[in-house]
Design an enzyme around this catalytic site. Structure first.
Site, mmCIF file in Angstrom:
data_model
loop_
_atom_site.group_PDB
_atom_site.id
_atom_site.type_symbol
_atom_site.label_atom_id
_atom_site.label_comp_id
_atom_site.label_asym_id
_atom_site.label_seq_id
_atom_site.Cartn_x
_atom_site.Cartn_y
_atom_site.Cartn_z
ATOM 1 N N HIS A 73 0.873 -1.170 0.000
ATOM 2 C CA HIS A 73 0.000 0.000 0.000
ATOM 3 C C HIS A 73 0.915 1.226 0.000
ATOM 4 C CE1 HIS A 73 -2.844 2.963 1.681
ATOM 5 N NE2 HIS A 73 -3.809 2.133 1.357
ATOM 6 N N ASP A 120 3.116 -3.442 8.255
ATOM 7 C CA ASP A 120 1.867 -2.703 8.158
ATOM 8 C C ASP A 120 0.730 -3.707 8.353
ATOM 9 O OD1 ASP A 120 -0.399 -1.342 7.450
ATOM 10 O OD2 ASP A 120 0.315 -0.703 5.479
ATOM 11 N N GLN A 165 -4.357 -3.932 7.375
ATOM 12 C CA GLN A 165 -5.291 -4.820 6.696
ATOM 13 C C GLN A 165 -5.294 -6.217 7.329
ATOM 14 O OE1 GLN A 165 -8.218 -4.584 4.746
ATOM 15 N NE2 GLN A 165 -6.885 -3.128 3.697
ATOM 16 N N LYS A 216 -10.460 0.341 10.311
ATOM 17 C CA LYS A 216 -10.700 -0.880 9.532
ATOM 18 C C LYS A 216 -11.192 -2.022 10.417
ATOM 19 C CE LYS A 216 -7.141 0.055 6.044
ATOM 20 N NZ LYS A 216 -7.727 0.447 4.761
ATOM 21 N N CYS A 244 -4.620 2.612 -3.837
ATOM 22 C CA CYS A 244 -3.366 3.123 -3.270
ATOM 23 C C CYS A 244 -2.210 2.161 -3.537
ATOM 24 C CB CYS A 244 -3.479 3.403 -1.765
ATOM 25 S SG CYS A 244 -4.642 4.707 -1.389
#
Lengths: 414, 142
Positions: free
Chosen positions: A129, A207, A210, A233, A372
């Site tokens: 991302h 990261d 997600q 999220k 993105c």
């Protein structure tokens, strides 16, 4: 057998917690298939924030009065909740940020500027991302470090076999990778990347924006040095996220934002920094949002991360099967067993914006665009894709309405 | 919403675009890109002997139905008009012709072709692009 069976998630029942599903969109029931962009919010989270504002709100860490103490307890209680959720050795290693992007920027600036230079290598993946790509590209350019990308295989998995060659003789200092790709839904082998990074003497930045909504994130088991998450999220509010980092790294780092609360002593001549995590939390933070973040973690933990993962796995399989019935639809990404609840696809000859627009008329919300991930889109040879993504409140009927909507798209535009 | 947006005239221009192609040795040309959705439009213009009347316009590119149909409609509107006049054409003139409700995001799709045409004409005439196009700075017009 029976004793090991996990309780199954009843999405229909969970849906009743989410007021948004009472809304009609263009007169039709809402099929919300864009949870990878942001999730909807359950009553429990909305109530927790409302209750906090009505009974406990003041600025934190400042006042000596009762309300300030309640507010501080709410804010710091949320930090403990995030710490437990991530299995952090200490809640002091949890730094509140605006979102996962800001969490990564904290590392890129506050660690990267002082630890990177010519001859060093920063390694990201082609799946990344922009949040875990652009900050590293920028800091690498600023410091003179090399910026390299780990390539993908044909199914959207990371080519771990290419790591050694890619590193070459360079000093690898940072390996940055997402836990789950927001575009393809690939679940990345972060533990293996972390182990490789540490063999090379590099730090591993994960990261998990997600990942965290859909599967257990255990920062100790991952072996990462920094992990970024975001509340919005995982059923929480927007405007709050967190950075987890290993304490010795956080302590050695320079601050990121400067101002109130992050100081120890300020004189006309100089300023010394406060303790971690205060050092990284300048100014008034998103206090009620932190409380909402904690409530969201309580909510999804109560539903059960294992049950959520299993539910989305079934939805991904169902969705891929239903889309495979349409010969004019091409899907991207790994097979079901290595995929989270995300399906990117294109309809032959029809631009994703047109697909999404016509689906909107049917009450079906999907994402259309580059997600993105422009480097990845270039690799796939497409300008954009459609993306349907699922969460704990997604039911198969919504996927059926997506498929029916795609037939309508074809009827109108082909 | 979508039923209004994809009405017959839009679909006709999308499926049978007018003036699709390239003019070699065009008197004016430019290209534009919408990074949001990847729409691309190139426009080519040839002037008549007077160096002012638009004799022919063609466009190439790829993108959503709205951007491609709007550019096709623009080609129909442009032929035979004066370059200076067209370079000053207000957005609303095209939007009225398109005649569908557009969300802010889809407005950029609809106006991509007009922005590219204006860049081509102003460049050929050596005049600056009007200020009102500053609001569409997300579009990359070259």
């Amino acid at each position: 057998m029976a004793v090991t069976a996990r309780p199954k998630l009843d999405a229909q029942k969970q849906r009743a917690d989410f007021p948004i599903f009472n809304e009609l969109i263009h007169g039709k029931p809402l099929s919300f298939l864009d949870s990878a962009a942001s999730s909807q919010k359950p009553r429990q989270v909305l109530d927790a924030m409302q209750h906090f504002y009505e009974t406990s709100y003041a600025n934190v860490h400042r006042g000596v009065y009762e309300l300030a103490e309640r507010a501080t307890a709410g804010y710091e209680g949320a930090r403990e909740t995030v710490g437990r959720f991530l299995n952090a050795p200490s809640p002091r290693e949890v730094v509140f940020t605006r979102n996962a992007t800001e969490a990564i920027n904290v590392v890129a600036y506050a660690w990267g500027l002082n630890n990177l230079g010519p001859g060093d290598v920063v390694l990201v993946t082609e799946l990344e991302h922009h949040s875990n790509f652009v900050p590293w590209q920028y800091i690498a350019h600023r410091t003179g470090a090399d910026f390299r990308m780990l390539p993908l295989d044909d199914e959207g998995g990371l080519r771990l076999d290419a790591l050694d060659e890619l590193a070459g003789a360079g000093r690898v200092k940072v390996v940055a990778a997402g836990m789950v790709s927001n575009s393809l839904g690939s679940v990345n082998p972060v533990e293996k990347l972390a182990a490789w990074a540490h063999e090379r003497g590099a730090i591993m930045v994960c990261d998990a924006a997600q990942g965290a909504p859909h599967r257990v994130v255990d920062v100790q088991a991952l072996g990462a040095d920094f992990v970024a998450v975001t509340a919005h999220k995982l059923c929480g509010p927007s405007g709050i996220g967190a950075l987890w980092g290993r304490m010795e790294l956080l302590e050695a780092m320079e601050p990121f934002n400067l101002g109130g609360h992050m100081i120890s002593r300020v004189t006309f001549e100089d300023t010394s920094w406060g303790e971690v995590p205060a050092k990284f939390e300048a100014g008034t933070q998103a206090i009620a949002e932190a409380v909402g973040f904690g409530a969201a973690i309580d909510y999804i933990t109560e539903v059960g991360l294992d049950a959520i993962e299993q539910h989305e796995h079934e939805l991904a399989g169902y969705g891929l099967d239903r889309l495979a019935e349409l010969p004019w639809v091409k899907t991207y990404g790994p097979p079901t067993d290595r995929r989270a609840g995300i399906i990117s696809f294109n309809v032959d000859g029809i631009h994703p914006h047109d697909v999404a627009q016509i689906l909107d008329g049917e009450g079906v919300a999907i994402r259309a665009g580059h997600h993105c991930c422009q480097p990845l889109m270039a690799k796939l040879g497409v300008a954009a894709t459609n993306r349907a993504s699922f969460y704990l409140y997604t039911v198969t009927e919504e996927i059926d309405r997506l498929v029916a909507g795609l037939h309508k798209v074809r009827k109108i535009l082909s | 919403m979508s039923d209004q947006m994809y009405r017959e005239v839009i679909l006709d221009h999308y499926k049978n675009p007018r003036g699709h192609g390239v003019i070699e040795d065009a008197d004016a040309e430019a290209e534009g890109f919408n990074p949001l959705c990847g729409d691309e439009v190139s426009i080519y213009v040839s002037f008549a002997e007077d160096g002012e009347t638009i004799e022919d316009v063609k466009f190439s590119g790829r993108g959503c139905a709205i951007s491609q149909a709007a550019t096709s409609m623009l080609v129909d509107m442009a032929k035979g008009r004066k370059a200076t006049d067209l370079a000053q054409m207000p957005k609303d003139e095209l939007l009225e012709e398109i005649g569908i409700p557009l969300t802010p995001i889809r407005l950029k799709c609809a106006l991509l072709g007009l922005g590219v045409l204006k860049v081509a004409l102003h460049r050929a005439k050596g005049t600056p692009l009007p200020q009102e196009w500053a609001g569409l700075d997300e579009l990359e017009l070259k």
